[in-house]
Structure formats: C-alpha cells, structure tokens
Design an enzyme around this catalytic site. Structure first.
Site, PDB file in Angstrom:
ATOM      1  N   ILE A   1      33.856  54.617 -19.222  1.00 28.47           N
ATOM      2  CA  ILE A   1      33.315  53.975 -17.884  1.00 28.47           C
ATOM      3  C   ILE A   1      31.936  54.830 -17.788  1.00 28.47           C
ATOM      4  CG2 ILE A   1      33.514  54.243 -15.576  1.00 28.47           C
ATOM      5  CD1 ILE A   1      36.554  53.857 -15.940  1.00 28.47           C
ATOM      6  N   ALA A   2      31.837  56.146 -18.178  1.00 29.51           N
ATOM      7  CA  ALA A   2      30.630  57.026 -17.823  1.00 29.51           C
ATOM      8  C   ALA A   2      29.419  56.182 -18.666  1.00 29.51           C
ATOM      9  CB  ALA A   2      30.900  58.383 -18.423  1.00 29.51           C
TER      10      ALA A   2
ATOM     11  N   ARG B   1      31.626  67.931 -23.270  1.00 30.78           N
ATOM     12  CA  ARG B   1      32.377  69.300 -23.375  1.00 30.78           C
ATOM     13  C   ARG B   1      31.672  70.114 -24.388  1.00 30.78           C
ATOM     14  NH1 ARG B   1      39.016  68.470 -23.534  1.00 30.78           N
ATOM     15  NH2 ARG B   1      38.867  66.306 -23.460  1.00 30.78           N
TER      16      ARG B   1
ATOM     17  N   LYS C   1      45.987  61.854 -11.035  1.00 29.06           N
ATOM     18  CA  LYS C   1      44.859  61.106 -10.513  1.00 29.06           C
ATOM     19  C   LYS C   1      44.926  61.183  -8.644  1.00 29.06           C
ATOM     20  CE  LYS C   1      41.687  59.251 -11.866  1.00 29.06           C
ATOM     21  NZ  LYS C   1      40.576  59.980 -12.703  1.00 29.06           N
TER      22      LYS C   1
HETATM   23  P1  NAP Z   1      37.556  58.061 -21.590  1.00 35.70           P
HETATM   24  O1  NAP Z   1      36.609  57.049 -22.517  1.00 35.70           O
HETATM   25  O2  NAP Z   1      38.879  58.676 -22.311  1.00 35.70           O
HETATM   26  O3  NAP Z   1      36.968  59.118 -20.949  1.00 35.70           O
HETATM   27  C1  NAP Z   1      37.303  60.236 -20.430  1.00 35.70           C
HETATM   28  C2  NAP Z   1      36.394  61.425 -20.266  1.00 35.70           C
HETATM   29  O4  NAP Z   1      36.623  62.655 -19.780  1.00 35.70           O
HETATM   30  C3  NAP Z   1      35.654  61.795 -21.611  1.00 35.70           C
HETATM   31  O5  NAP Z   1      34.118  62.055 -21.543  1.00 35.70           O
HETATM   32  C4  NAP Z   1      36.104  63.027 -21.921  1.00 35.70           C
HETATM   33  O6  NAP Z   1      35.590  63.804 -22.758  1.00 35.70           O
HETATM   34  C5  NAP Z   1      36.513  63.617 -20.534  1.00 35.70           C
HETATM   35  N1  NAP Z   1      37.267  64.719 -20.493  1.00 35.70           N
HETATM   36  C6  NAP Z   1      38.269  64.743 -20.446  1.00 35.70           C
HETATM   37  N2  NAP Z   1      39.063  66.080 -20.450  1.00 35.70           N
HETATM   38  C7  NAP Z   1      37.998  66.716 -20.224  1.00 35.70           C
HETATM   39  C8  NAP Z   1      37.656  68.147 -20.100  1.00 35.70           C
HETATM   40  N3  NAP Z   1      38.832  69.162 -20.167  1.00 35.70           N
HETATM   41  N4  NAP Z   1      36.657  68.708 -19.973  1.00 35.70           N
HETATM   42  C9  NAP Z   1      35.564  67.938 -19.945  1.00 35.70           C
HETATM   43  N5  NAP Z   1      35.630  66.401 -20.045  1.00 35.70           N
HETATM   44  C10 NAP Z   1      36.990  65.953 -20.050  1.00 35.70           C
HETATM   45  O7  NAP Z   1      38.284  57.418 -20.423  1.00 35.70           O
HETATM   46  P2  NAP Z   1      37.710  56.356 -19.371  1.00 35.70           P
HETATM   47  O8  NAP Z   1      38.595  55.070 -19.213  1.00 35.70           O
HETATM   48  O9  NAP Z   1      36.210  56.153 -19.337  1.00 35.70           O
HETATM   49  O10 NAP Z   1      38.080  57.134 -18.207  1.00 35.70           O
HETATM   50  C11 NAP Z   1      36.940  57.817 -17.220  1.00 35.70           C
HETATM   51  C12 NAP Z   1      37.407  57.854 -15.598  1.00 35.70           C
HETATM   52  O11 NAP Z   1      38.023  56.691 -15.256  1.00 35.70           O
HETATM   53  C13 NAP Z   1      38.771  58.856 -15.714  1.00 35.70           C
HETATM   54  O12 NAP Z   1      38.490  59.543 -14.468  1.00 35.70           O
HETATM   55  C14 NAP Z   1      39.934  58.037 -15.610  1.00 35.70           C
HETATM   56  O13 NAP Z   1      41.099  58.417 -14.816  1.00 35.70           O
HETATM   57  C15 NAP Z   1      39.252  56.960 -14.660  1.00 35.70           C
HETATM   58  N6  NAP Z   1      39.931  55.523 -14.764  1.00 35.70           N
HETATM   59  C16 NAP Z   1      40.352  54.857 -15.995  1.00 35.70           C
HETATM   60  C17 NAP Z   1      40.897  53.646 -15.860  1.00 35.70           C
HETATM   61  C18 NAP Z   1      40.788  52.941 -17.313  1.00 35.70           C
HETATM   62  O14 NAP Z   1      41.619  51.841 -17.339  1.00 35.70           O
HETATM   63  N7  NAP Z   1      40.112  53.250 -18.404  1.00 35.70           N
HETATM   64  C19 NAP Z   1      41.406  53.142 -14.887  1.00 35.70           C
HETATM   65  C20 NAP Z   1      41.183  53.800 -13.737  1.00 35.70           C
HETATM   66  C21 NAP Z   1      40.643  54.938 -13.630  1.00 35.70           C
HETATM   67  P3  NAP Z   1      35.783  63.897 -24.405  1.00 35.70           P
HETATM   68  O15 NAP Z   1      35.078  62.784 -24.958  1.00 35.70           O
HETATM   69  O16 NAP Z   1      35.338  65.372 -24.785  1.00 35.70           O
HETATM   70  O17 NAP Z   1      37.348  63.874 -24.525  1.00 35.70           O
END
Ligand code: NAP
Length: 342
Positions: free
Chosen positions: A16-17, A36, A163
């Site tokens: 998402i980022a 990180r 969450k």
């Molecule tokens: P993602 O691709 O797995 O991204 C997660 C991010 O969080 C990665 O950049 C990861 O870094 C970082 N992260 C995890 N642990 C960390 C730590 N200890 N320190 C620093 N960074 C850390 O997942 P995403 O789907 O884009 O999710 C992003 C956000 O959206 C999250 O808050 C998630 O809960 C929320 N969200 C996602 C969904 C979905 O369906 N995908 C739905 C609702 C909400 P690394 O690359 O270093 O691991």
C-alpha cells in the site's frame, strides 16, 4: 495539489505504501519514506520508478516500529505523515504480541514524532479488522465506521487485535495531546490490485493461490475487496480534506465469493488462468485439512460468512470512488503473471 509540501510515508517497502508514494509523487509532493534497513532503498526506488519517475523528490530514512531511532529525523520538516507500516501476517503467529507490539508501539512512535515536528495531519492505515462486528452480531447490513472490533470476544485473530489496539492507542494519544495536529484513519478491506514486484502483501495471496492452482479447490470464503490504487487515493484525500480531521474511513469495494473470483478469472484470462480451480471445496473438508494446516485454520471461521463493509462515508464526505472489483482482480492477476509468479 502539493504546493511543494512534504509527506512522510512509513513502511515504503510495503504494497500500500508503494502505491501511495507513487500517487503522491504524481501529485507533485516531495516524499520521504521509512524502511527498516536502507539496504532496501534501491529496490523500493526501482519499483516506484516502474510507475513514475521519483527524480529527487523521494528520500529514504531508516526506522523500525520497535525502536525510537530515526523517527524524529524522518519527520522533522514534514507537512503530513501517512503511517502505513504495520506487520501483516499470512498465518496466525504463536504469540499475538509479534503483531500487536510493532503495530501499537509503531503508531505511537509515528504520532509522537509527528506531534514534535509540528505536522498538520497524520493519516494512519488501520483496517476493517478494527471495525468488525462479532460473528453473532453479523447481519445483512454492511458494517460502518461506528463499529469497533470487540476484543473481549473469544477467537479474535492476532492481526485484528493488533489493528484494533493500534488504532485505539492512536485516538487515545490524540485525545491527550494538545496542539494543532489532527488524525484520520483509513480502514481498508482486503487490498488487491497490481503488485509492484514479486514481493507483495499477504492479502494478494488469495489471487496468487487461485492463479497458481496452489489450492486444490475453492473454499466457501468471500471478501470485501478494495483496489490498492484506490486505497492510496483515499489516504491522500483523508490527508488534505479539512472535514476528514478526527474521522475513520472504511475503504471497501464489493464483497465477492472466491468461487465467483475464480469463475471470473478463468472466463476473462483464458490461457493465463488454466490453473484456477473450478472445483468447490465442501466446508467439512476445509475444516478437516485445517486441523493440520495453520494457514487454513485462520480462515475457517469465515466459511460461508458474508462480511460486508460500507464506504459510503468516504464517498459522500471525500468524493472517493472505488473502481469495479473486476478491474482490480484482472490487474492483480495480470501483474502476477508479468512478475512470473503465476
Ligand atoms: P506489506 O506489503 O506487508 O507492508 C507492511 C509494511 O510494514 C512493510 O513495509 C514492512 O516492512 C513494514 N513493517 C512491518 N513490521 C515492521 C517493523 N517492525 N518496523 C518497520 N516496518 C515494519 O502490507 P500492506 O498490505 O501494504 O499493509 C500496509 C498497511 O495496511 C498495514 O498497516 C496493514 O495492516 C494495512 N492493511 C492492509 C490490508 C491488506 O489487505 N493488505 C488491509 C487493511 C489494512 P518490511 O518490508 O521491512 O517487512
């Protein structure tokens, strides 16, 4: 538009980022992002450059959700913070704190640094996992932002706990802090859509498993889905709209059963989708296999359940329009094929 403003996006290596950084760059913002380890910076920049040239408007900072180091340096001089980083796990961890600690502590670190830096607004990515009624309260009506997941109910997943607790902590922080900074949250449903690389969020596994035939058949599961590009767009709307201050916004498109997703992919993608299973898996078989498969165990409570979420608030208040689910599915599957994953 941007007026030369600077936005910090946390967790730039994430799905998402990545798309949010792309959307911000396209609108002219200067973007900083935390990762990180700075070792990942070149890969993240290259993935973003597939969609838009970041030029000299993208800078990387090292910061971990579990450590104080780096947060102030990343945030000072920023107009806005989009706090997106938080762990997303495909399977239930042995210890829920593996997800809860970084989610909650990370949110508080991002908010504290933002308040100290005089940021105007923080938009935090929460989830519908924080707006879900208990199974006994499920109805045909879609859930809205007034609902909070009740953590006293037995069986709430570690991810939902992480969450909910992180979002609660963020609102509590805001209630206690003075100053002009405001908070809004975006609460997405299951995020799908094109991947930027072969390293993608666990949410994309639903489409990946169908496309690769990694599931022997289709279980009676369904999801409210939303396109990653629309989630990025909603973050920026929630960041700039004055009326978004203090609000939660569900980001959800249509609910779809996996069986309908599978039928649609096979029909639309033809020779690219030959591995997508046609067979339906009876619930009893799924529950039996789940006894030995931890990944499956975490989804069995959803068998046959329709959980719908309403994004009417984002649509009326912020003019947000989610694209059709069919476009999201096709673009997701096509991108997995292009990345050589499916
Ligand atoms: P993602 O691709 O797995 O991204 C997660 C991010 O969080 C990665 O950049 C990861 O870094 C970082 N992260 C995890 N642990 C960390 C730590 N200890 N320190 C620093 N960074 C850390 O997942 P995403 O789907 O884009 O999710 C992003 C956000 O959206 C999250 O808050 C998630 O809960 C929320 N969200 C996602 C969904 C979905 O369906 N995908 C739905 C609702 C909400 P690394 O690359 O270093 O691991």
């Amino acid at each position: 538009m941007s007026d030369g403003q600077t936005v910090l996006v946390t967790g730039g290596s994430g799905y998402i980022a990545g798309w949010t950084i792309i959307a911000l760059l396209k609108q002219g913002y200067a973007v900083r992002t935390t990762i990180r380890s700075l070792d990942k910076a070149d890969v993240v920049r290259a993935n973003i450059a597939k969609q838009t040239d970041p030029g000299n408007r993208l800078a990387f900072f090292a910061a971990d959700l579990l450590s104080d180091a780096g947060w102030d340096e990343a945030t000072v001089g920023c107009d806005y913070v989009l706090h997106i980083a938080s762990p997303v796990a495909a399977a239930e961890p042995k210890d829920a704190n593996e997800l809860i600690r970084p989610a909650r502590e990370g949110a508080l670190r991002a908010l504290a640094a933002a308040a100290k830096a005089g940021v105007k607004r923080v938009v935090m990515t929460s989830s519908v996992a924080a707006t879900s009624p208990a199974a006994k309260d499920l109805s045909e009506a879609d859930t809205d932002e007034t609902i909070w997941t009740d953590l006293s109910v037995k069986g709430v997943s570690a991810y939902s706990q992480s969450k909910t607790l992180a979002e609660r902590a963020a609102w509590d922080f805001m209630a206690k802090s003075g100053g002009g900074m405001t908070l809004a949250t975006v609460n997405p449903a299951m995020v799908l859509g094109p991947v930027l690389s072969g390293d993608y969020s666990p949410s994309v596994q639903v489409v990946e498993r169908l496309m690769t035939g990694r599931v022997p058949g289709v279980p009676r599961l369904g999801f409210s889905m939303v396109d990653v590009r629309d989630v990025a767009d909603l973050h920026i709307r929630a960041m700039t709209a004055p009326e978004a201050a203090g609000q939660r916004f569900i980001a959800a498109g249509r609910f779809m059963w996996m069986a309908d997703m599978a039928d649609f992919l096979r029909a639309k993608l033809g020779s690219k989708a030959t591995k997508v299973p046609a067979r339906r898996l009876p619930d009893i078989l799924v529950r039996l296999v789940a006894l030995f498969d931890a990944d499956l165990r975490s989804v069995t409570p959803g068998l046959g359940r329709r959980r719908g979420f309403s994004s009417a608030k984002a649509q009326t208040m912020l003019g947000w329009r989610p694209r059709p689910a069919e476009e999201t599915l096709i673009d997701c599957a096509e991108s997995l094929v292009a990345e050589g994953v499916a």
